[in-house]
Design an enzyme around this catalytic site. Sequence first.
Site, PDB file in Angstrom:
ATOM      1  N   SER A 166       0.838  -1.199   0.000  1.00  0.00           N
ATOM      2  CA  SER A 166       0.000   0.000   0.000  1.00  0.00           C
ATOM      3  C   SER A 166       0.871   1.245   0.000  1.00  0.00           C
ATOM      4  CB  SER A 166      -0.861  -0.026   1.266  1.00  0.00           C
ATOM      5  OG  SER A 166      -1.434   1.230   1.505  1.00  0.00           O
ATOM      6  N   TYR A 177      -2.073  -1.647  10.782  1.00  0.00           N
ATOM      7  CA  TYR A 177      -2.333  -2.173   9.435  1.00  0.00           C
ATOM      8  C   TYR A 177      -1.186  -1.788   8.496  1.00  0.00           C
ATOM      9  CZ  TYR A 177      -3.850  -2.027   4.607  1.00  0.00           C
ATOM     10  OH  TYR A 177      -3.881  -2.152   3.242  1.00  0.00           O
ATOM     11  N   LYS A 228       2.130  -4.017   6.398  1.00  0.00           N
ATOM     12  CA  LYS A 228       2.594  -3.936   5.002  1.00  0.00           C
ATOM     13  C   LYS A 228       4.109  -3.676   4.966  1.00  0.00           C
ATOM     14  CE  LYS A 228      -1.408  -4.613   3.202  1.00  0.00           C
ATOM     15  NZ  LYS A 228      -1.691  -5.940   2.634  1.00  0.00           N
TER      16      LYS A 228
HETATM   17  P1  NAD Z   1     -10.835  -7.472   1.126  1.00  0.00           P
HETATM   18  O1  NAD Z   1     -11.037  -7.527   2.588  1.00  0.00           O
HETATM   19  O2  NAD Z   1     -12.028  -7.197   0.269  1.00  0.00           O
HETATM   20  O3  NAD Z   1     -10.165  -8.818   0.608  1.00  0.00           O
HETATM   21  C1  NAD Z   1      -9.274  -9.579   1.411  1.00  0.00           C
HETATM   22  C2  NAD Z   1      -9.775 -11.008   1.381  1.00  0.00           C
HETATM   23  O4  NAD Z   1      -8.895 -11.825   2.156  1.00  0.00           O
HETATM   24  C3  NAD Z   1     -11.174 -11.175   2.000  1.00  0.00           C
HETATM   25  O5  NAD Z   1     -11.992 -11.870   1.074  1.00  0.00           O
HETATM   26  C4  NAD Z   1     -10.948 -11.987   3.275  1.00  0.00           C
HETATM   27  O6  NAD Z   1     -12.029 -12.852   3.540  1.00  0.00           O
HETATM   28  C5  NAD Z   1      -9.666 -12.734   2.943  1.00  0.00           C
HETATM   29  N1  NAD Z   1      -8.805 -13.102   4.087  1.00  0.00           N
HETATM   30  C6  NAD Z   1      -8.403 -12.320   5.122  1.00  0.00           C
HETATM   31  N2  NAD Z   1      -7.590 -13.007   5.937  1.00  0.00           N
HETATM   32  C7  NAD Z   1      -7.452 -14.258   5.391  1.00  0.00           C
HETATM   33  C8  NAD Z   1      -6.741 -15.415   5.777  1.00  0.00           C
HETATM   34  N3  NAD Z   1      -5.987 -15.445   6.872  1.00  0.00           N
HETATM   35  N4  NAD Z   1      -6.828 -16.510   4.986  1.00  0.00           N
HETATM   36  C9  NAD Z   1      -7.604 -16.515   3.869  1.00  0.00           C
HETATM   37  N5  NAD Z   1      -8.313 -15.438   3.476  1.00  0.00           N
HETATM   38  C10 NAD Z   1      -8.233 -14.328   4.228  1.00  0.00           C
HETATM   39  O7  NAD Z   1      -9.685  -6.395   0.827  1.00  0.00           O
HETATM   40  P2  NAD Z   1      -9.227  -5.742  -0.545  1.00  0.00           P
HETATM   41  O8  NAD Z   1      -9.621  -4.328  -0.527  1.00  0.00           O
HETATM   42  O9  NAD Z   1      -9.612  -6.603  -1.668  1.00  0.00           O
HETATM   43  O10 NAD Z   1      -7.660  -5.780  -0.345  1.00  0.00           O
HETATM   44  C11 NAD Z   1      -6.869  -6.857  -0.794  1.00  0.00           C
HETATM   45  C12 NAD Z   1      -5.432  -6.652  -0.342  1.00  0.00           C
HETATM   46  O11 NAD Z   1      -4.959  -5.410  -0.841  1.00  0.00           O
HETATM   47  C13 NAD Z   1      -5.286  -6.578   1.182  1.00  0.00           C
HETATM   48  O12 NAD Z   1      -4.077  -7.209   1.536  1.00  0.00           O
HETATM   49  C14 NAD Z   1      -5.206  -5.097   1.446  1.00  0.00           C
HETATM   50  O13 NAD Z   1      -4.506  -4.820   2.625  1.00  0.00           O
HETATM   51  C15 NAD Z   1      -4.455  -4.609   0.224  1.00  0.00           C
HETATM   52  N6  NAD Z   1      -4.713  -3.202  -0.057  1.00  0.00           N
HETATM   53  C16 NAD Z   1      -5.996  -2.754  -0.176  1.00  0.00           C
HETATM   54  C17 NAD Z   1      -6.232  -1.415  -0.416  1.00  0.00           C
HETATM   55  C18 NAD Z   1      -7.643  -0.894  -0.544  1.00  0.00           C
HETATM   56  O14 NAD Z   1      -7.839   0.319  -0.542  1.00  0.00           O
HETATM   57  N7  NAD Z   1      -8.668  -1.731  -0.684  1.00  0.00           N
HETATM   58  C19 NAD Z   1      -5.171  -0.522  -0.529  1.00  0.00           C
HETATM   59  C20 NAD Z   1      -3.871  -1.011  -0.418  1.00  0.00           C
HETATM   60  C21 NAD Z   1      -3.651  -2.356  -0.181  1.00  0.00           C
HETATM   61  C1  UD1 Z   2      -6.853   4.623   3.966  1.00  0.00           C
HETATM   62  C2  UD1 Z   2      -5.785   4.188   4.918  1.00  0.00           C
HETATM   63  C3  UD1 Z   2      -4.728   3.393   4.167  1.00  0.00           C
HETATM   64  C4  UD1 Z   2      -5.374   2.231   3.434  1.00  0.00           C
HETATM   65  C5  UD1 Z   2      -6.480   2.744   2.536  1.00  0.00           C
HETATM   66  C6  UD1 Z   2      -7.257   1.621   1.912  1.00  0.00           C
HETATM   67  C7  UD1 Z   2      -5.710   5.852   6.719  1.00  0.00           C
HETATM   68  C8  UD1 Z   2      -4.918   6.945   7.348  1.00  0.00           C
HETATM   69  N1  UD1 Z   2      -5.193   5.328   5.595  1.00  0.00           N
HETATM   70  O1  UD1 Z   2      -6.270   5.486   2.998  1.00  0.00           O
HETATM   71  O2  UD1 Z   2      -3.774   2.906   5.071  1.00  0.00           O
HETATM   72  O3  UD1 Z   2      -4.398   1.553   2.633  1.00  0.00           O
HETATM   73  O4  UD1 Z   2      -7.408   3.519   3.307  1.00  0.00           O
HETATM   74  O5  UD1 Z   2      -7.933   0.874   2.863  1.00  0.00           O
HETATM   75  O6  UD1 Z   2      -6.760   5.477   7.194  1.00  0.00           O
HETATM   76  N2  UD1 Z   2     -12.535  10.921   3.793  1.00  0.00           N
HETATM   77  C9  UD1 Z   2     -13.549  11.781   4.162  1.00  0.00           C
HETATM   78  N3  UD1 Z   2     -14.693  11.245   4.660  1.00  0.00           N
HETATM   79  C10 UD1 Z   2     -14.901   9.903   4.797  1.00  0.00           C
HETATM   80  C11 UD1 Z   2     -13.850   9.033   4.411  1.00  0.00           C
HETATM   81  C12 UD1 Z   2     -12.675   9.571   3.920  1.00  0.00           C
HETATM   82  O7  UD1 Z   2     -13.403  12.996   4.054  1.00  0.00           O
HETATM   83  O8  UD1 Z   2     -15.966   9.490   5.278  1.00  0.00           O
HETATM   84  C13 UD1 Z   2     -11.300  11.497   3.234  1.00  0.00           C
HETATM   85  C14 UD1 Z   2     -10.071  11.157   4.051  1.00  0.00           C
HETATM   86  O9  UD1 Z   2      -9.836  12.119   5.025  1.00  0.00           O
HETATM   87  C15 UD1 Z   2      -8.992  11.144   2.955  1.00  0.00           C
HETATM   88  C16 UD1 Z   2      -9.729  10.708   1.699  1.00  0.00           C
HETATM   89  O10 UD1 Z   2     -11.108  10.926   1.960  1.00  0.00           O
HETATM   90  O11 UD1 Z   2      -8.529  12.445   2.761  1.00  0.00           O
HETATM   91  C17 UD1 Z   2      -9.511   9.246   1.365  1.00  0.00           C
HETATM   92  O12 UD1 Z   2      -9.788   8.458   2.524  1.00  0.00           O
HETATM   93  P1  UD1 Z   2      -9.806   6.862   2.488  1.00  0.00           P
HETATM   94  O13 UD1 Z   2     -10.691   6.403   1.401  1.00  0.00           O
HETATM   95  O14 UD1 Z   2     -10.094   6.385   3.862  1.00  0.00           O
HETATM   96  O15 UD1 Z   2      -8.327   6.471   2.039  1.00  0.00           O
HETATM   97  P2  UD1 Z   2      -6.907   6.874   2.705  1.00  0.00           P
HETATM   98  O16 UD1 Z   2      -7.079   7.606   3.959  1.00  0.00           O
HETATM   99  O17 UD1 Z   2      -6.095   7.511   1.653  1.00  0.00           O
END
Ligand code: NAD
Ligand code: UD1
Length: 339
Positions: free
Chosen positions: A125, A150, A154
């Site tokens: 991330s 969290y 990473k």
């Molecule tokens: P998500 O929660 O939708 O998907 C993660 C999946 O992993 C889920 O289906 C959950 O059931 C499964 N899971 C969790 N722990 C497990 C385990 N121990 N064994 C087997 N399955 C397990 O999340 P996502 O948004 O699809 O994110 C996927 C990956 O990308 C995550 O590692 C997350 O940290 C990373 N990531 C997400 C974002 C974001 O904004 N969504 C941003 C940066 C990184």
């Molecule tokens: C957040 C996490 C980041 C994670 C990512 C995806 C934090 C500090 N960072 O990123 O670690 O990888 O989510 O899960 O939490 N916002 C509003 N109102 C809301 C929600 C968000 O104003 O109800 C604003 C936030 O202040 C931010 C922007 O929208 O400025 C994006 O927020 P968000 O979607 O939560 O993502 P990040 O904070 O960038």
Amino acid sequence: MKTILVTGGTGYIGSHTVVELLNLNYEVVIIDNLSNSKEMVLDRIEKITGKRPKFYKGDIRSREDLNKIFKENKIDCVINFAGLKAVGESVRMPLEYYENNIYGAVVLLEEMKKNGVFNFIFSSSATVYGDPASVPVDETFPTGGTTNPYGTTKLFIERILQDLAVAEPEFNICILRYFNPIGAHPSGLMGEDPNGIPNNLAPYITQVMVGKREKLNIFGDDYDTPDGTCIRDYIHVCDLAYGHVCAIKKLEEKPGVVVYNLGTGKGSSVFDILHAFEKAYGKPIPYSVAPRRAGDVTANYTKVDKAAKEIGFTAKYNIEDMARDAWNWQKNNPNGYEE
Ligand code: NAD
Ligand code: UD1
């Protein structure tokens, strides 16, 4: 590479990546413990692609579950999406996050090694950059300064992967640092389905649009940015999914360990995102300005040069596409994947 094990493949980013892989004729095997996703996602994947991936309900922390998969399938590459990802929850439950994410990744890598599988793609991330000294950030920027457990999982897993690549040159590892994935599959059949009150911006907005929440709270409008709200690099989840295909192709060159930022290179403010959703909605979306949220950084967006040059990755979609597809998903599925 032909057969890809996708851990967390029924989750938000995993499911979109599975669709992309199946459309490109990869064989896909999924392991997911369904802690944050529903089995119904598999029906949607089948509806979109005409193919049903092989699914194992299991846990990456279980050697038994993993061995069964490695024995029953000839896996060429593992994409590890499985993990817990709620920032606030990680502050309250750090041990669960370290155990699930870090121990889970270690067990997975150990079992890969025992079974002769050496290609690994990791979902990292942009949060590993902490509060960057300047934007846009590139892959040479220092990592660290994460503001929650969290994010620290990473950071630690990235470090473990770097150490592993030194000790075990057979491993080829691609670390992908995602910026802010939003949007949904254009079919409206798959999208983001958070549990409870959404923490992230886009799903919160779509829940306001569908009438589940009263209004968006904008966390601070007094940042040092043109409109006072924070700036992020939002990337369409289908573009992000395609980035994993680029990573698989890179691993075929046996590069050792490589790191790429995946974003669009464009910074958008909270108001920019709100306006993109208003365009999709055709009317104003209620909001009010609330205090800043602890841990938020003013601006974070990426340089795209390295991913473009080395793996041929360029995002196609803009924030209006992201808003349109996220809204299409939410309005067709107001309660997510519930029947
Ligand atoms: P998500 O929660 O939708 O998907 C993660 C999946 O992993 C889920 O289906 C959950 O059931 C499964 N899971 C969790 N722990 C497990 C385990 N121990 N064994 C087997 N399955 C397990 O999340 P996502 O948004 O699809 O994110 C996927 C990956 O990308 C995550 O590692 C997350 O940290 C990373 N990531 C997400 C974002 C974001 O904004 N969504 C941003 C940066 C990184
Ligand atoms: C957040 C996490 C980041 C994670 C990512 C995806 C934090 C500090 N960072 O990123 O670690 O990888 O989510 O899960 O939490 N916002 C509003 N109102 C809301 C929600 C968000 O104003 O109800 C604003 C936030 O202040 C931010 C922007 O929208 O400025 C994006 O927020 P968000 O979607 O939560 O993502 P990040 O904070 O960038």
